[in-house]
Enzyme design. Structure first.
Site, PDB file in Angstrom:
ATOM      1  N   LYS A 165      50.085  30.556  50.689  1.00 44.10           N
ATOM      2  CA  LYS A 165      49.383  31.341  49.674  1.00 44.10           C
ATOM      3  C   LYS A 165      48.974  30.501  48.481  1.00 44.10           C
ATOM      4  O   LYS A 165      47.938  30.764  47.862  1.00 44.10           O
ATOM      5  CB  LYS A 165      50.253  32.515  49.209  1.00 44.10           C
ATOM      6  CG  LYS A 165      50.312  33.643  50.210  1.00 44.10           C
ATOM      7  CD  LYS A 165      50.766  34.931  49.556  1.00 44.10           C
ATOM      8  CE  LYS A 165      50.767  36.084  50.545  1.00 44.10           C
ATOM      9  NZ  LYS A 165      51.339  37.304  49.968  1.00 44.10           N
ATOM     10  N   LYS A 205      46.162  36.267  64.444  1.00 44.15           N
ATOM     11  CA  LYS A 205      46.641  37.629  64.268  1.00 44.15           C
ATOM     12  C   LYS A 205      45.526  38.488  63.664  1.00 44.15           C
ATOM     13  O   LYS A 205      44.753  37.997  62.845  1.00 44.15           O
ATOM     14  CB  LYS A 205      47.832  37.579  63.292  1.00 44.15           C
ATOM     15  CG  LYS A 205      48.851  38.664  63.507  1.00 44.15           C
ATOM     16  CD  LYS A 205      50.039  38.471  62.580  1.00 44.15           C
ATOM     17  CE  LYS A 205      50.222  39.684  61.718  1.00 44.15           C
ATOM     18  NZ  LYS A 205      51.332  39.595  60.780  1.00 44.15           N
ATOM     19  N   LYS A 226      43.281  42.059  57.945  1.00 48.48           N
ATOM     20  CA  LYS A 226      42.258  42.769  57.161  1.00 48.48           C
ATOM     21  C   LYS A 226      41.512  41.819  56.238  1.00 48.48           C
ATOM     22  O   LYS A 226      40.447  42.166  55.733  1.00 48.48           O
ATOM     23  CB  LYS A 226      42.908  43.868  56.335  1.00 48.48           C
ATOM     24  CG  LYS A 226      43.825  43.307  55.264  1.00 48.48           C
ATOM     25  CD  LYS A 226      44.902  44.248  54.855  1.00 48.48           C
ATOM     26  CE  LYS A 226      45.945  43.488  54.091  1.00 48.48           C
ATOM     27  NZ  LYS A 226      47.309  43.813  54.390  1.00 48.48           N
TER      28      LYS A 226
END
Ligand code: TRP
Length: 333
Positions: free
Chosen positions: A117, A199, A202
């Site tokens: 991140k 994976k 969204k």
């Protein structure tokens, strides 16, 4: 139904995102719904976690509402589960502070999600993003769950929560239950429809790669029609047919049929028919959820009553654990 006296406790949380996907549903939320009958369950919308990356305030607020509403629409039941919004229970932030003073910098620096991140949000590597797993440990430890259902990406964080609990108990005396990861018997790892190596997510730039739980029927079917397969033909699970395998996984998770049953059903059929069948099955499963969601989200008053009530119930449990931890540490409580 026989009522067992002490059911095992389960806790999990989900970040408020406006667009939960079929992956979130089949991989996690559908199992939460099932767990309600077997366990004493607590589920929260992790809004405090959401601000570790930058959020637009109005959008965040509406996503908190919609995530809670979606949890209800999926079948989570406030009569069976304690359902609340994390920031409504101040003990989460309070215990997180106490725990962060008992967590080493080096432990956090090893977290792979932090590394990912901070690479992705290089302009906002804030201290909250760094200490995120400590807040997650507080979420968990406050409610003394026996099990925490988490996806693969959160396993490292659960490990740290266990380490923190064990260490705290050793230093100050027994306060926390050390939870185990819950690996569901069923539960699908749903991959991107456009790149089955990844994976389903969204945040994927390719909108055809994921199905949102709230997508309408035409959209769902269109996305499945465009799903990547291969040029070989043959509908069976195989390492070198990742696209087809993913569609089989999805169809099996939605219909409850086993993989061999699905393979048999589509033996000799073409990809076109197969993709349409998967799309329709998914659309049929999602349609009533969307309908319930629309009803729930249009009654803000009732929604608020439910999450306030949930927070009150949650806080009764959280307060006790937090109080005990603070007392052990030496605070005047
Ligand atoms: N970090 C989790 C995620 O992004 C959400 C979460 C927050 C969580 N607190 C938790 C999950 C406690 C399980 C238990 O998916």
């Amino acid at each position: 139904m026989s009522e067992t006296l002490e059911r095992k406790r389960v806790l999990s949380c989900i970040q408020p995102s406006g667009m939960l996907t079929l992956g979130n549903y089949l991989g996690a939320l559908k199992n939460w719904v099932k767990m309600q009958d077997e366990f004493e369950t607590t589920f929260a919308v992790a809004d405090l976690h959401a601000i570790t990356v930058r959020q637009e305030p109005a959008k965040l607020r509406s996503q908190i509402y919609s995530t809670y509403a979606l949890m209800l629409a999926l079948g989570l039941d406030p009569e069976k589960s304690t359902m609340f919004i994390q920031s409504h229970v101040p003990e989460h932030a309070c215990l997180a502070w106490v725990l962060s003073c008992n967590t080493q910098f080096g432990e956090m620096a090893r977290m792979t999600q932090f590394k990912d991140k901070s690479a992705k949000h290089a302009d906002n590597i804030n201290v909250g993003l760094f200490s995120y797993p400590v807040l997650m440990a507080a979420d968990i430890l406050l409610y003394k769950p026996d099990f925490v259902p988490v996806g693969a990406d959160q396993k490292q964080h659960l490990e740290i929560a266990r380490d923190i609990a064990i260490r705290f108990n050793r230093l100050y005396g027994d306060v926390f239950t050390v939870p185990d990861a819950y690996i569901p018997k069923t539960g699908a790892r749903v991959m991107s429809l456009q790149d089955p190596e990844k994976k389903m997510s969204k945040s994927d730039d390719n909108l055809n790669s994921f199905v949102a739980i709230l997508d309408d029927k035409d959209t769902v079917i269109r996305k499945f029609k465009r799903a990547i397969t291969d040029s070989e033909g043959g509908i069976y699970v195989s390492e070198d047919k990742k696209g087809v395998s993913n569609l089989i996984t999805i169809y099996s998770a939605v219909t409850g049929k086993t993989v061999p049953e699905v393979e048999k059903e589509f033996e000799g059929k073409g990809y076109g028919d197969f993709k349409l069948a998967v799309g329709e099955a998914v659309a049929d499963e999602l349609a009533p959820i969307r309908e319930r969601y629309n009803k729930i989200i249009s009654d803000k008053g009732e929604l608020e009553r439910l999450f306030r009530d949930g927070a009150e119930r949650a806080e009764r449990v959280a307060r006790k654990t937090c109080f005990k931890a603070m007392k052990k540490v030496g605070f005047v409580v």
